[in-house]
Write an enzyme that holds these catalytic residues in place. Structure first.
Site, PDB file in Angstrom:
ATOM      1  N   GLU A   1       0.287 -12.814   5.423  1.00  5.69           N
ATOM      2  CA  GLU A   1       0.312 -12.788   6.885  1.00  5.69           C
ATOM      3  C   GLU A   1       1.045 -13.998   7.466  1.00  5.69           C
ATOM      4  OE1 GLU A   1      -3.545 -10.538   5.864  1.00  5.69           O
ATOM      5  OE2 GLU A   1      -2.334 -12.162   5.032  1.00  5.69           O
TER       6      GLU A   1
ATOM      7  N   TYR B   1      -8.081 -16.717  -3.499  1.00  3.54           N
ATOM      8  CA  TYR B   1      -7.145 -16.353  -2.441  1.00  3.54           C
ATOM      9  C   TYR B   1      -6.273 -17.566  -2.114  1.00  3.54           C
ATOM     10  CZ  TYR B   1      -8.847 -11.643  -1.423  1.00  3.54           C
ATOM     11  OH  TYR B   1      -9.138 -10.288  -1.491  1.00  3.54           O
TER      12      TYR B   1
ATOM     13  N   ASP C   1      -9.742  -0.408   0.007  1.00  3.55           N
ATOM     14  CA  ASP C   1     -10.575  -1.364   0.748  1.00  3.55           C
ATOM     15  C   ASP C   1     -10.484  -1.163   2.248  1.00  3.55           C
ATOM     16  OD1 ASP C   1      -7.854  -2.232   0.454  1.00  3.55           O
ATOM     17  OD2 ASP C   1      -8.415  -4.156   1.334  1.00  3.55           O
ATOM     18  N   GLU C   2     -11.488  -1.626   2.932  1.00  6.31           N
ATOM     19  CA  GLU C   2     -11.523  -1.827   4.383  1.00  6.31           C
ATOM     20  C   GLU C   2     -11.160  -0.569   5.188  1.00  6.31           C
ATOM     21  OE1 GLU C   2     -10.703  -6.624   4.518  1.00  6.31           O
ATOM     22  OE2 GLU C   2      -8.978  -5.295   4.759  1.00  6.31           O
TER      23      GLU C   2
ATOM     24  N   ASP D   1       1.092  -1.538   2.909  1.00  2.00           N
ATOM     25  CA  ASP D   1       0.016  -1.950   3.807  1.00  2.00           C
ATOM     26  C   ASP D   1       0.407  -1.529   5.221  1.00  2.00           C
ATOM     27  OD1 ASP D   1      -2.279  -3.394   4.997  1.00  2.00           O
ATOM     28  OD2 ASP D   1      -2.364  -4.360   3.027  1.00  2.00           O
TER      29      ASP D   1
ATOM     30  N   HIS E   1      -5.213   0.958   5.277  1.00  5.72           N
ATOM     31  CA  HIS E   1      -4.058   0.050   5.179  1.00  5.72           C
ATOM     32  C   HIS E   1      -2.770   0.842   5.019  1.00  5.72           C
ATOM     33  CE1 HIS E   1      -6.090  -3.857   5.130  1.00  5.72           C
ATOM     34  NE2 HIS E   1      -7.004  -3.328   4.337  1.00  5.72           N
TER      35      HIS E   1
END
Length: 772
Positions: free
Chosen positions: A485, A434, A342-343, A203, A278
């Site tokens: 995180e 999550y 993703d993202e 990441d 990422h």
């Protein structure tokens, strides 16, 4: 799958030759998690002793038996032996039956022997895990427990999983976890009959896998500048010339050890190598992988939007990725390779000449189709190696081959749409899967992602939900994800994972018809005792009492409702300084308060308080229910509960979405409280919140003014507080004391920081103005 059937056979008290009475076992004594499909309880028990034999043939059976034997050696003080042939009695044996499904098992226990019947190794493992949970919790002890009776009831358990994918994702990038913790996690997954460990190895904030062809990935990409004393999303952009010292990575040999160990527990390890986004850690290592060869540092914290992504126009990007995947696939024999997907913010692709040329040459419409091209090209390469890809559900955008498996994190609807297109689907919706979300009241919990997935919500998860039978046939199962995180070490990880993993395991293993929240919470008590013996730092959040307050300002009264997530909870409370014990008042309806009061509440079990005691102080001050005039209006996104929010006695929590906070973006807060009459006052308190990761900062100055007529004001006090780095959300009362004076109007001005050190607009959040 049959609905759970439990048959209780009437049995009579007898005595063993060893001199103690035989316990009469009932359905309540079968406290296995996840709940088995069928249980038949019979008369009598099987007693383990130093003379018990494990009949095992082949290395796998011997290794599986040794795992349980070692527990007896530690907790009982004696070690059963392994033999190749069955004695007359007092033995455990494995029996093959090719007619059973792959992970199914039949556990048959009688007074003389235990037989685990299965198609292969997976069923044998799960049969042994069920024996483990039939034994006293003390089997998990690290010391000899001389008082334990090492027996299990005579029982026949017929069991198999509902879903074939029962997964857990561990994020190694945001914070690094070493081989030892991963091995410990594998043991715990096996205990809960989970069978997939998804390792998030790449990441923005760290590259965690050794790639020998590209050594800078771990020399540079595995390390970031240490900003751990700052909130994740408030961390500053890293200078690429500043050497990173915080991080780590796993060598290929370590990963091979992990894969081998997991295989022995029937757990498949799936590597995730993120692309095209990422990947800041990779671009920091090799800038030529980006569109403009830009030099960046490995980010130390939150990054949004994610614009530094792989260039889809350069052939060298695909050469790099294929070489990386080649090494990954020599380490992981898994059927799948997870490629992320993703993202990806594709603004650089829209400007990049390489990407624009690729769009033109491949006759693509836009950057969305360019991402589809990227994914399909990587999939083709992975397929050529005999494997399949998994991607987050964004890979559906622009189109992807039906052979790709979709990991749906944005909800059931996207999973159902993927199934309609012919994709296999793994359901992992952020709500409730999550596990980095809060599981209890934010005031009582360690820092987590600003959302809420309590234990009971996780237990309600059903991977197929309201899907049609055709859609459901494509659902492989489900998965829990623990993004890291805010999770800096193993104890933090354990806290977020347990006992929610137990709830998740039951949703994925047990039949839908057999699952029952009341029943699960009963069995959970035994499992938590096992966690205690194992030294797992599990959360006790489910035992917390929460309070919801409502103000009746006309009566100047507060009504407090107490709740707990267990069914029919026994909540008790005391008023004042009393000790909360069995004399406490049983809670049956909202409690009314009309004066300043301290109260405590707790969940009770067996007439004793359990979990952490909830304590709150409701303060009735001189401004309660009085008129507030806002000289600078609050932001319409955070209105609290209306114009009396500042004077309703109800305090906000660290969850700034709780409806008790009013907020000002960039602007200072300036308001006036009209006490309704001239009164003697000597203190004003301003209740505030700081959550720097969300851009919420304490005011840098608070000033208080008083007036009798509402026009001419006298400053009576102020507090100056310069900005200071604060990594965790914090509640703070700014208390301004002054010489007792008479006044009717109180003006409060709180100065906004305006801009954070990161250059972002700053919020002030206020929940109450108390006047005393």
């Amino acid at each position: 799958m049959q609905v759970l059937k439990t048959f209780c056979v009437i049995i009579f008290l007898t005595a063993f030759s060893s001199g103690y009475s035989q316990k009469i076992y009932t359905e309540k004594d079968i406290q296995i998690v996840p709940k088995p499909a069928q249980v038949l309880i019979k008369t009598g028990v099987f007693q383990f002793s130093k003379d018990t034999k494990f009949v095992a043939n082949g290395d796998f059976q011997k290794d599986a038996a040794t795992a349980l034997i070692s527990k007896f050696e530690t907790a009982a003080g004696w070690r059963p032996q392994i033999t190749a042939s069955a004695p007359v009695a007092n033995f455990i044996q494995f029996k093959l039956d090719q007619n059973l499904k792959n992970e199914a098992y039949i556990l048959d226990v009688n007074q003389k022997s235990i037989t685990i019947t299965a198609k292969g190794n997976a069923g044998f493992i799960y049969g042994l895990e069920s024996i483990r949970q039939l034994l006293p919790e003390a089997i998990e002890s690290k010391y000899v427990v001389s008082s334990a009776k090492w027996e299990i009831p005579n029982v026949t358990i017929t069991d198999e999983p509902r879903f074939k994918w029962r997964g857990f994702m561990m994020d190694l990038s945001r914070h690094f976890f070493d081989k030892n913790y991963i091995i410990a996690t594998i043991d715990r997954l096996a205990m809960h009959k989970m069978n997939v460990l998804h390792l998030h190895l790449v990441d923005d904030q760290g590259w965690r896998i050794e790639i020998k062809r590209y050594p800078k990935l771990t020399e540079v990409g595995a390390w970031r500048v240490d900003q751990e004393n700052t909130s994740w999303n408030a961390r500053l952009t890293t200078n690429p010339d500043e050497k990173g010292t915080y991080g780590g990575f796993l060598t290929q040999e370590e990963l091979k050890e992990i894969v081998k160990y997991a295989a022995a527990k029937n757990i498949e390890v799936i590597p995730e190598i993120e692309m095209p986004a990422h990947v800041s850690s990779a671009i920091a290592s090799y800038p030529e992988l980006a569109c403009f060869d830009q030099r960046i540092g490995v980010p130390s914290g939150g990054l949004w939007p994610i614009t530094d992504i792989y260039c889809a126009g350069k052939e060298t990007t695909f050469e790099f990725l294929q070489n990386v995947l080649d090494e990954v696939m020599t380490i992981f024999p898994s059927k799948y390779i997870h490629i992320g997907g993703d993202e990806a913010t594709k603004t650089n692709w829209a400007k990049c000449p390489h990407c624009q040329k690729r769009i033109k040459d491949e006759h693509l419409k836009d950057v969305g189709e360019l991402q589809s091209y990227f994914v399909k090209r990587i999939e083709k390469y992975v397929n050529s190696k005999g494997k399949k890809i998994i991607g987050w559900d964004e890979i559906l955008e622009g189109g992807v081959n039906p052979s790709a498996t979709i990991m749906s994190w944005r909800g059931e609807k996207i999973g159902a749409e993927a199934a309609d297109k012919g994709h296999d689907v793994i359901m992992t919706p952020e709500s409730p899967c999550y596990l980095n979300f809060y599981q209890g009241p934010q005031n009582e919990e360690p820092l987590a992602f600003d959302a809420y997935n309590p234990l009971n919500k996780v237990y309600e998860f059903d991977p197929v939900g309201a899907m049609t039978p055709a859609q459901a046939s494509h659902v492989l199962g489900g998965q829990g994800n623990l993004w890291a995180e805010h999770i800096a070490g193993p104890k933090d990880s354990e806290y977020m994972l347990f006992p929610r993993l137990a709830a998740l395991s039951e949703t994925l293993w047990s039949t839908k018809e057999s699952r029952n929240w009341n029943d699960f919470t009963t069995r959970l008590t035994s499992l938590l005792k096992r966690y205690d013996y194992l030294g797992i730092n599990y959360a006790k959040s489910a035992y917390l009492v929460t309070a919801v307050s409502n103000a009746d300002l006309a009566k100047k009264q507060i009504n407090v409702t107490l709740k707990n997530e267990f069914p029919n909870p026994d909540i008790r409370y005391v008023i004042g300084d009393k000790t909360i014990d069995h004399h406490a008042i049983k809670y049956v309806s909202p409690i009314e308060f009309k004066e300043t009061t301290v109260f405590k509440a707790s969940l009770f079990q067996n007439d004793k308080p359990v979990g952490k005691t909830f304590t709150d102080t409701i303060i009735f001050h001189k401004a309660v229910a009085q008129k507030v005039s806002y000289l600078t209006p609050y932001n319409q996104s955070y209105k609290g509960d209306g114009p009396f929010c500042m004077v309703n006695t109800i305090r906000g929590s660290k969850n700034f979405h709780d409806g008790q906070w009013q907020a000002w973006l960039v602007n200072d807060m300036e308001l006036v409280v009209d006490l309704g009459k001239v009164d003697s006052i000597e203190q004003v308190i301003l209740g505030t919140l700081e959550s720097q990761g969300a851009g919420v900062n304490f005011p840098t100055e608070v000033r208080v003014f008083i007036s009798n007529d509402g026009y001419k004001y006298l400053q009576v006090g102020k507090i100056v507080r310069p900005y200071a780095v604060n990594p965790i959300p914090e509640l703070k009362d700014f208390k301004i004391n002054f010489q007792k004076q008479n006044a009717r109007f109180v003006k409060v001005i709180a100065t906004n920081l305006k801009k954070s050190p990161k250059g972002e607009s700053s919020w002030i959040f206020v929940d109450e103005v108390l006047v005393n």
